[in-house]
Enzyme design. Structure first.
Site, PDB file in Angstrom:
ATOM      1  N   GLY A  35      10.991  48.875  72.787  1.00  0.00           N
ATOM      2  CA  GLY A  35      10.889  47.917  73.879  1.00  0.00           C
ATOM      3  C   GLY A  35      10.496  48.622  75.159  1.00  0.00           C
ATOM      4  CB  SER A  36      10.590  47.531  78.671  1.00  0.00           C
ATOM      5  OG  SER A  36      11.946  47.396  79.056  1.00  0.00           O
ATOM      6  CB  VAL A  88      15.173  47.405  78.361  1.00  0.00           C
ATOM      7  CG1 VAL A  88      16.301  47.091  77.383  1.00  0.00           C
ATOM      8  CG2 VAL A  88      14.764  46.142  79.104  1.00  0.00           C
ATOM      9  CD  GLU A 137       6.935  52.961  70.456  1.00  0.00           C
ATOM     10  OE1 GLU A 137       6.401  52.940  71.594  1.00  0.00           O
ATOM     11  OE2 GLU A 137       6.773  52.090  69.607  1.00  0.00           O
ATOM     12  CB  CYS A 188       3.569  50.839  72.295  1.00  0.00           C
ATOM     13  SG  CYS A 188       4.928  49.683  72.095  1.00  0.00           S
ATOM     14  CD  GLU A 201       4.002  49.451  78.752  1.00  0.00           C
ATOM     15  OE1 GLU A 201       3.792  49.686  77.552  1.00  0.00           O
ATOM     16  OE2 GLU A 201       5.137  49.381  79.251  1.00  0.00           O
TER      17      GLU A 201
END
Length: 545
Positions: A265-266, A269, A293, A327, A426
């Protein structure tokens, strides 16, 4: 009880189907899509042996056809998270003590079911719920997920075979135990394969799992859970819940049996999770394993010797497949001045041929971005590049329309500032930013590529000059965990290119490799001596007389 050393050899990668006109797989997939669209579902949480419905039902709609309702899913609260943890811990001992061959064969059966019986259903669910084209869905939710399952069984089998040496009179062995507690798997919207891999890789190693998928991916996640159960996965081993992130974290990260986090995820977070785990570290029975990741700001660097057609293809596919929502998607490009005019001309021409729309029309190259929030964020960056005082300009694309779905044209921004916001942030959408550099300042540009972004996930060098390739490979060693030579920076294949990055892109534990599986095992060394000493004194202590 073990009756043999059951070994699973290295598998072959799942063969991709092409869904060409007139092919049987194309017709089967269209039928599956039609069936799913004509049936509204009510998706429960799966906790232990129970299917749980709540009073809070959230809609599931295709991002490319927001007027259509696919169904609802049932959101849980803190009590459901606690219930899932209890169900997992109840199942833990029996699952951990299940023989390897019986654990392994469940996951091999899941792979077989996806490859055969459920292939087109999983495809349809991913296409409808996540707006993937047939090609993007095929390489994701079938081939990659099947490969994750089969290769991981092989890798765990390899780990179990790794044993220390024994010497005469002594036997040494290593037991690879599951972690002492439960693992939390938090999975993203963009890859059904990742959503399936994060909980199953930990469970395969004997762990019990709480699985929380991103809400836009629930439509395919619930189908995977049904397949897990059909394959014989015992109740409570993987518990599928839908809960708000902070609610989930408040319960899981304060529980003494929290033993591991498997996250995609981000970056923001993940950092918050890590900080919370660190704050609570004294409350846990064991130091948790943290695997993540996260984000990427992935680059394509072209040398003055680059083949223009190779470069343009790498940019188009790398930046715009699946709407740039990978990603690994190419989002910043460094183009040498000697090639810039030709590259821009051919890039613009190719992009103008790209078709966008519903994934049910197989002629479309792109679908919609995942949510309205994502649409609004990407649109704001494009509008920023169009301002008169901007150091950037939109050279192709840029149209955004959410009338019927969250559609954004493939967009290329050209900037004169290598640190312009869209070269650094991003965006997670179909936007590529291009910076033209002096063709004779390649080494300076290598430093620029390395220092511009906090991320280090994927990157590519396009060059015919082998000295340039070697220089870039060395100078950008820490700039990307997956580095590509004369290819786009996307499309890692399980068993071929283990995937993951460092810096702000994660812990680089390489999904799709043996490295990742080690993280879900806790080794115990056992030494047995056959001629035990009966006197504490050593020979050197004897008198010389």
């Amino acid at each position: 009880m073990n009756f043999g050393d059951f070994y699973y050899p290295l598998p072959a990668n799942e063969k991709q189907l092409d869904y060409a006109p007139g092919s049987p797989e194309r017709e089967a997939l269209k039928q599956a899509i039609s069936t799913f669209k004509n049936k509204k579902i009510d998706v429960p949480m799966y906790i232990g042996a129970e299917e749980i419905y709540t009073n809070k039902k959230l809609e599931i709609r295709p991002p490319h056809e927001t007027a259509h309702l696919l169904g609802h899913f049932n959101e849980g609260d803190a009590n459901h998270v606690k219930k899932a943890i209890n169900a997992a811990l109840k199942a833990k001992d029996k699952w951990a003590n299940t023989s390897w061959e019986n654990r392994a064969n469940i996951f091999l059966k899941i792979a077989e079911l996806i490859s055969t019986k459920y292939r087109f259903q999983v495809m349809a669910a991913t296409m409808l719920g996540q707006s993937k084209t047939a090609h993007q869905a095929e390489i994701d939710c079938t081939c990659e997920l099947i490969d994750f399952l089969r290769f991981n069984v092989h890798y765990v089998s390899e780990i179990y075979r790794q044993q220390p040496i024994s010497v005469p009179g002594i036997n040494n062995r290593v037991e690879y135990r599951p972690l002492e507690g439960f693992v939390l798997a938090v999975t993203p919207f963009n890859f059904t394969a990742i959503a399936g891999n994060l909980p199953t890789s930990a469970a395969m190693c004997g762990n019990v799992v709480i699985w929380k998928p991103a809400y836009p991916q629930v439509y395919s996640a619930q189908l995977l859970m049904k397949i897990f159960k059909e394959a014989g996965l015992p109740n409570g081993v993987i518990n599928l819940i839908y809960a708000d992130g902070p609610v989930l974290g408040e319960v899981c990260f304060n529980h003494p049996d929290f033993a591991g986090l498997h996250f995609t995820g981000s970056t923001g977070v993940f950092r918050t999770m890590w900080q919370t785990i660190g704050t609570n570290i004294g409350n846990y029975k064991t130091f948790p394993r943290i695997v993540g990741e996260t984000g990427g700001k992935d680059f394509v660097l072209a040398h003055k010797s680059a083949d223009v057609d190779v470069l343009v293809t790498a940019l188009v596919r790398g930046a715009f497949e699946y709407q740039g929502q990978k990603c690994s998607a190419a989002s910043r490009a460094y183009i040498p001045s000697n090639l810039a005019a030709e590259v821009k001309k051919k890039l613009v021409a190719q992009i103008k041929t790209i078709t966008i729309g519903t994934i049910e029309d197989f002629s479309n190259f792109m679908g919609a971005v995942i949510t309205e929030a994502s649409f609004n964020k990407i649109e704001s960056y494009i509008k920023g590049a169009r301002k008169k005082d901007s150091k950037a300009k939109v050279i192709v694309g840029g149209k955004c329309d959410k009338t019927n779905g969250y559609f954004i044209e493939p967009t290329v921004i050209e900037t004169t500032d290598p640190y312009y916001i869209t070269m650094c942030d991003e965006l997670f959408g179909p936007v590529l930013t291009m910076y033209v550099y002096d063709e004779n300042k390649f080494e300076d540009t290598l430093k620029l590529v390395d220092s511009t972004s906090q991320y280090a996930l994927t990157g590519a060098i396009i060059a015919k000059d082998r000295y340039a390739v070697e220089l870039a490979t060395n100078k950008l060693r820490n700039s990307a965990g997956n580095f590509y030579i004369n290819d786009k920076p996307t499309g890692a294949v399980v068993g071929q290119q283990p995937f993951g990055g460092a810096r702000a892109s994660g812990t680089n534990d390489k999904a799709g490799s043996i490295l990742n599986l080690y993280r879900w095992l806790s080794a115990r060394t056992v030494k047995e001596i056959f001629n035990s000493p009966t006197d504490y004194r050593y020979p050197f202590m004897q008198s010389e007389e």
